[in-house]
Design an enzyme around this catalytic site. Structure first.
Site, PDB file in Angstrom:
ATOM      1  N   LYS A  34       4.970   6.922   6.249  1.00  0.00           N
ATOM      2  CA  LYS A  34       5.283   5.972   5.308  1.00  0.00           C
ATOM      3  C   LYS A  34       4.751   5.953   4.054  1.00  0.00           C
ATOM      4  O   LYS A  34       3.537   6.248   3.963  1.00  0.00           O
ATOM      5  CB  LYS A  34       5.501   4.728   6.050  1.00  0.00           C
ATOM      6  CG  LYS A  34       4.270   4.169   6.593  1.00  0.00           C
ATOM      7  CD  LYS A  34       4.330   2.950   7.170  1.00  0.00           C
ATOM      8  CE  LYS A  34       3.083   2.233   7.605  1.00  0.00           C
ATOM      9  NZ  LYS A  34       3.092   1.110   8.546  1.00  0.00           N
ATOM     10  N   ARG A 121       5.820 -11.002  14.186  1.00  0.00           N
ATOM     11  CA  ARG A 121       6.596 -10.642  13.085  1.00  0.00           C
ATOM     12  C   ARG A 121       8.109  -9.981  13.727  1.00  0.00           C
ATOM     13  O   ARG A 121       8.643 -10.724  14.234  1.00  0.00           O
ATOM     14  CB  ARG A 121       5.826  -9.527  12.508  1.00  0.00           C
ATOM     15  CG  ARG A 121       5.905  -9.366  10.777  1.00  0.00           C
ATOM     16  CD  ARG A 121       5.067  -8.186  10.097  1.00  0.00           C
ATOM     17  NE  ARG A 121       4.862  -6.895  10.995  1.00  0.00           N
ATOM     18  CZ  ARG A 121       4.331  -5.919  10.499  1.00  0.00           C
ATOM     19  NH1 ARG A 121       3.452  -6.032   9.338  1.00  0.00           N
ATOM     20  NH2 ARG A 121       4.756  -4.619  11.232  1.00  0.00           N
ATOM     21  N   TYR A 235     -12.323  -4.366 -22.439  1.00  0.00           N
ATOM     22  CA  TYR A 235     -11.738  -5.693 -22.564  1.00  0.00           C
ATOM     23  C   TYR A 235     -12.422  -6.873 -22.174  1.00  0.00           C
ATOM     24  O   TYR A 235     -13.135  -6.630 -21.239  1.00  0.00           O
ATOM     25  CB  TYR A 235     -10.312  -5.697 -21.788  1.00  0.00           C
ATOM     26  CG  TYR A 235      -9.322  -5.029 -22.549  1.00  0.00           C
ATOM     27  CD1 TYR A 235      -8.587  -5.352 -23.639  1.00  0.00           C
ATOM     28  CD2 TYR A 235      -8.694  -3.785 -21.656  1.00  0.00           C
ATOM     29  CE1 TYR A 235      -7.628  -4.497 -24.036  1.00  0.00           C
ATOM     30  CE2 TYR A 235      -7.701  -3.064 -22.375  1.00  0.00           C
ATOM     31  CZ  TYR A 235      -7.080  -3.325 -23.371  1.00  0.00           C
ATOM     32  OH  TYR A 235      -6.167  -2.516 -23.840  1.00  0.00           O
ATOM     33  N   MET A 282      -5.902   0.007 -18.562  1.00  0.00           N
ATOM     34  CA  MET A 282      -4.910   0.667 -17.698  1.00  0.00           C
ATOM     35  C   MET A 282      -5.048   2.211 -17.805  1.00  0.00           C
ATOM     36  O   MET A 282      -4.459   2.744 -16.710  1.00  0.00           O
ATOM     37  CB  MET A 282      -3.530   0.397 -18.674  1.00  0.00           C
ATOM     38  CG  MET A 282      -2.255   0.795 -17.905  1.00  0.00           C
ATOM     39  SD  MET A 282      -0.733   0.452 -18.960  1.00  0.00           S
ATOM     40  CE  MET A 282      -0.679  -1.226 -19.174  1.00  0.00           C
TER      41      MET A 282
HETATM   42  C1  PLP Z   1       2.239   1.279   9.659  1.00  0.00           C
HETATM   43  C2  PLP Z   1       2.543   1.261  11.149  1.00  0.00           C
HETATM   44  C3  PLP Z   1       1.620   1.919  11.956  1.00  0.00           C
HETATM   45  C4  PLP Z   1       0.547   3.071  11.845  1.00  0.00           C
HETATM   46  O1  PLP Z   1      -0.522   2.028  11.702  1.00  0.00           O
HETATM   47  P1  PLP Z   1      -1.921   2.916  11.304  1.00  0.00           P
HETATM   48  O2  PLP Z   1      -3.023   1.607  11.279  1.00  0.00           O
HETATM   49  O3  PLP Z   1      -1.864   3.215   9.994  1.00  0.00           O
HETATM   50  O4  PLP Z   1      -2.360   3.838  12.273  1.00  0.00           O
HETATM   51  C5  PLP Z   1       2.141   1.979  13.513  1.00  0.00           C
HETATM   52  N1  PLP Z   1       3.057   1.041  13.711  1.00  0.00           N
HETATM   53  C6  PLP Z   1       3.991   0.466  12.785  1.00  0.00           C
HETATM   54  C7  PLP Z   1       4.996  -0.599  13.410  1.00  0.00           C
HETATM   55  C8  PLP Z   1       3.584   0.555  11.570  1.00  0.00           C
HETATM   56  O5  PLP Z   1       4.237  -0.215  10.676  1.00  0.00           O
END
Ligand code: PLP
Length: 339
Positions: A34, A121, A235, A282
């Site tokens: 992701k 969650r 800055y 930036m």
């Molecule tokens: C992002 C995520 C993971 C991976 O977690 P890491 O700590 O990066 O290994 C696993 N399960 C879910 C549901 C996630 O959202």
């Protein structure tokens, strides 16, 4: 002159997969790609992970899954976040698997039902009825695998109890931290993200867990100048030279993902660790030098011993946020993939 270069070492990523597979001791490795592969490039990371033995890919959104599907016609792709009705149809057409947190199971899609065992969650509090035919997996997510062992073991046991009648389904709860340090959390598969990229889920040196950083971010000194005592850089005049001081300007700033709160961290300039001084702009940052150096002296911002974990500590955040914040847009940086 290029502004900066982001090199992604897929051989290192494959070795991290091998390390995780050894830790998982027979459970499947599901590669989490992701957020553009935590800033490393989702397509490249996915291909390398599958090559190294990952059995599935995980993303957060249906659009991420649809993009991956173009490159990976045969891979299992699991979308871990919620999907809209329109996206459920797209997921069905693209053979993506979905995660659901309710009793409404969309027909014709392979589904993983999520249980909330303590993350508080997404997820069902309990399984009230036997899962329907679409359901291929049962999953949960650990809240404290990087920090609280007792709570982690408690979540794992809740998950084991809640799913014990359904051992024919694929059960998965572990993230990277769970896979590396909690044998009890392995079940049938582990969803590993951060460790693939050689970043420690514990915020410590990744070598402690046998992991190698995958990403190297380099630039160079675009300008070298002498600040006289009392002169400042950047800055707000946050850095004022106490005595005559050589400084270098690096053409990378917060729009590139080198955050403002990284002021004070160390980078490697011509091989030596040097401090980032003043406010990060930036498009530029300043480093303090010991002596005059030539323009174009190499600067390593991340990699070659400059750890994301150390930057994260300075910024008061986690390696995940530093990595996903790196801007690899071709208008800002040159991206190189080493396979
Ligand atoms: C992002 C995520 C993971 C991976 O977690 P890491 O700590 O990066 O290994 C696993 N399960 C879910 C549901 C996630 O959202």
């Amino acid at each position: 002159m290029y502004r900066s270069e982001i090199a992604v070492d897929l051989a290192a990523l494959r070795r991290n997969c091998a390390t995780l597979l050894r830790a998982l001791n027979g459970a499947e490795l599901w590669a989490v790609v992701k957020a553009n592969g935590y800033g490393h490039g989702a397509g490249d990371a996915a291909g390398a992970a599958l090559n190294a033995g990952a059995a599935a890919l995980c993303v957060a959104t249906v659009p991420e899954g649809l993009v991956l599907r173009r490159d990976q016609p045969a891979a299992r792709i699991v979308v871990m976040g919620p999907a809209t009705n329109r996206e459920i149809g797209q997921a069905r057409d693209a053979r993506l698997e979905l995660v659901v947190s309710g009793d409404d199971i969309p027909p014709g899609v392979r589904v993983h039902v999520k249980l909330d065992t303590g993350m508080g969650r997404w997820g069902l509090t309990e399984l009230t009825s036997s899962p329907s035919l679409e359901v291929v997996g049962l999953m949960s997510h650990l809240a404290t695998a990087d920090s609280d062992a007792a709570y982690t073991e408690w979540q794992v046991e809740r998950f084991r109890t809640a799913t014990s009648a359904y051992t024919h389904l694929t059960r998965h709860i572990a993230n990277s931290a769970g896979a590396l340090r909690y044998p009890s959390a392995r079940f049938d598969a582990a969803r590993c993200g951060i460790a693939l990229y050689g970043i420690s889920p514990f915020g410590t040196d990744p070598a402690e867990d046998g992991l190698e950083p995958v990403l190297t971010w380099t630039s160079q000194l675009a300008l070298v100048k002498l600040l006289r005592a009392g002169q400042s850089t950047g800055y707000g005049r946050e850095f004022v030279a106490e005595r005559d001081t050589w400084i270098g300007i690096v053409p990378v700033g917060y729009a590139d993902g080198f955050r403002r709160d990284l002021s004070g961290t160390q980078v490697r300039v011509g091989g030596e660790l040097r401090r980032v001084i003043g406010r990060v702009s930036m498009d530029a940052l300043a480093v303090e030098l010991e002596n005059e150096l030539p323009v174009a002296t190499p600067v390593v911002l991340i990699g070659r011993g400059v750890l994301i974990e150390d930057h994260a500590r300075v910024a008061g955040t986690i390696g995940y946020e530093i990595a996903t914040g790196i801007n690899s847009d071709p208008t800002r940086a040159r991206r190189v993939v080493l396979s």
